[in-house]
Scaffold this motif. Sequence first.
Motif, PDB file in Angstrom:
ATOM      1  N   LEU A   1      -5.074  -1.434  -2.149  1.00 35.86           N
ATOM      2  CA  LEU A   1      -6.094  -1.107  -3.320  1.00 35.86           C
ATOM      3  C   LEU A   1      -6.239   0.564  -3.315  1.00 35.86           C
TER       4      LEU A   1
ATOM      5  N   LEU B   1     -14.117   0.328 -11.763  1.00 30.35           N
ATOM      6  CA  LEU B   1     -13.591  -0.693 -11.037  1.00 30.35           C
ATOM      7  C   LEU B   1     -12.973  -1.893 -11.898  1.00 30.35           C
TER       8      LEU B   1
ATOM      9  N   SER C   1     -10.047  -3.869 -11.206  1.00 32.84           N
ATOM     10  CA  SER C   1      -9.689  -5.359 -11.091  1.00 32.84           C
ATOM     11  C   SER C   1      -8.731  -5.961 -11.855  1.00 32.84           C
TER      12      SER C   1
ATOM     13  N   SER D   1      -5.177  -5.140  -9.892  1.00 33.96           N
ATOM     14  CA  SER D   1      -4.849  -5.572  -8.856  1.00 33.96           C
ATOM     15  C   SER D   1      -4.899  -7.091  -9.212  1.00 33.96           C
TER      16      SER D   1
ATOM     17  N   LEU E   1      -7.679  -8.889  -9.056  1.00 38.31           N
ATOM     18  CA  LEU E   1      -8.691  -9.360  -8.350  1.00 38.31           C
ATOM     19  C   LEU E   1     -10.090  -9.504  -9.224  1.00 38.31           C
TER      20      LEU E   1
ATOM     21  N   ARG F   1     -13.934  -9.287  -9.986  1.00 46.01           N
ATOM     22  CA  ARG F   1     -14.803  -8.236  -9.448  1.00 46.01           C
ATOM     23  C   ARG F   1     -15.566  -8.565  -8.224  1.00 46.01           C
TER      24      ARG F   1
ATOM     25  N   LEU G   1     -13.248  -7.955  -5.406  1.00 43.69           N
ATOM     26  CA  LEU G   1     -12.714  -6.621  -5.467  1.00 43.69           C
ATOM     27  C   LEU G   1     -14.029  -5.973  -4.411  1.00 43.69           C
ATOM     28  N   TYR G   2     -15.294  -6.125  -4.843  1.00 45.84           N
ATOM     29  CA  TYR G   2     -16.568  -5.880  -4.065  1.00 45.84           C
ATOM     30  C   TYR G   2     -16.632  -6.204  -2.657  1.00 45.84           C
TER      31      TYR G   2
ATOM     32  N   TYR H   1     -13.741  -5.843  -1.004  1.00 48.03           N
ATOM     33  CA  TYR H   1     -12.858  -4.609  -0.062  1.00 48.03           C
ATOM     34  C   TYR H   1     -13.492  -3.326  -0.205  1.00 48.03           C
TER      35      TYR H   1
END
Length: 319
Positions: free
Chosen positions: A130, A148, A152, A155, A157, A159, A162-163, A165
């Motif tokens: 990331l 972000l 998101s 990637s 992913l 949200r 994602l948070y 990571y």
Amino acid sequence: MASTSDASHLSQPGSDLVRSSHRHVFQTCDLQTARILPGADVDAIDLRGLQQVMQIEAQSTTQKIKEYMEQSRKVTGRSKKSIVKAPPADIAKPDGIEKPMLVKASNIARRRQAALAEGGADYTAKRDELVQLAVKLFQEKGFKATTLNDLSKASGLERATLYYYVSSKEELLQEAIQGMLKSNVDEASRIARLPDLGPKEKLKLLFEMLMTSYEDNYPHMYVYIQELMHEVPHESSPWAKQMLRQTRNFEKMAMALIVQGIEEGIFRSDVSARIATNAIFGMFNWTHRWFKPNGKQSGREVADTFCKIFLEGISCKPS
């Protein structure tokens, strides 16, 4: 905004101030602990009146629950202890704000901290992935314009995932460059301590190390130089202080070599050591505008050209 010393305007539940503050209170505060959430924008509300607003909001919601329970008891004939399975929407979500979202975000933050502390191989690898992806987005769109949501989408992913990571785009950029800068400072310190080389030879090694570092870690440092470096001296965060300290240590080592060369008669005495040091970093930092790996010139070739320009200009001419 009215002075917080006069709280009479807050005395009635459902007042205009309470209604207008619903959204901001729920966005900025953990209602279970009455603490301001990290990163929340609290400028829009008077902090000294925030607790009063929260207390009145709680009193208002409690009163609504009592009224609903009383109505339910009258209609069904049940006792006040009867469980109400579906309270009205305005009780569960005042002004449409879902309090459980705060709890969910807090849970994700705790899981992220635990995973970081554990340092599992899979988790670390995904975080590194990331970081690399975020730096590419920063270069393409600009750090300030990148969100972000962009990360998101790029990637794949959600949200919430994602948070798990990362907490912010600032965290991603900081992680991308802080290790590299520390490595450069450590290597510069090693070069400065080499016993059998003079200041001119050490500066050559310093030039080559710095440019190859930019090349090997492209575009991490360039994003930092372009987007954030000018802001670091004015920030007070621990990360900004660390970056400023490391940058100044690097500059001091370079200037010390120039001063040594002047004192030993290798470099010209009519040249300011401070200005010469600034010229070094001006040359290297400006490469973010034109240098790309795998281009016509390698990082070592660029460093060699800089050495010729700088050292031939600063060196004393043979008498």
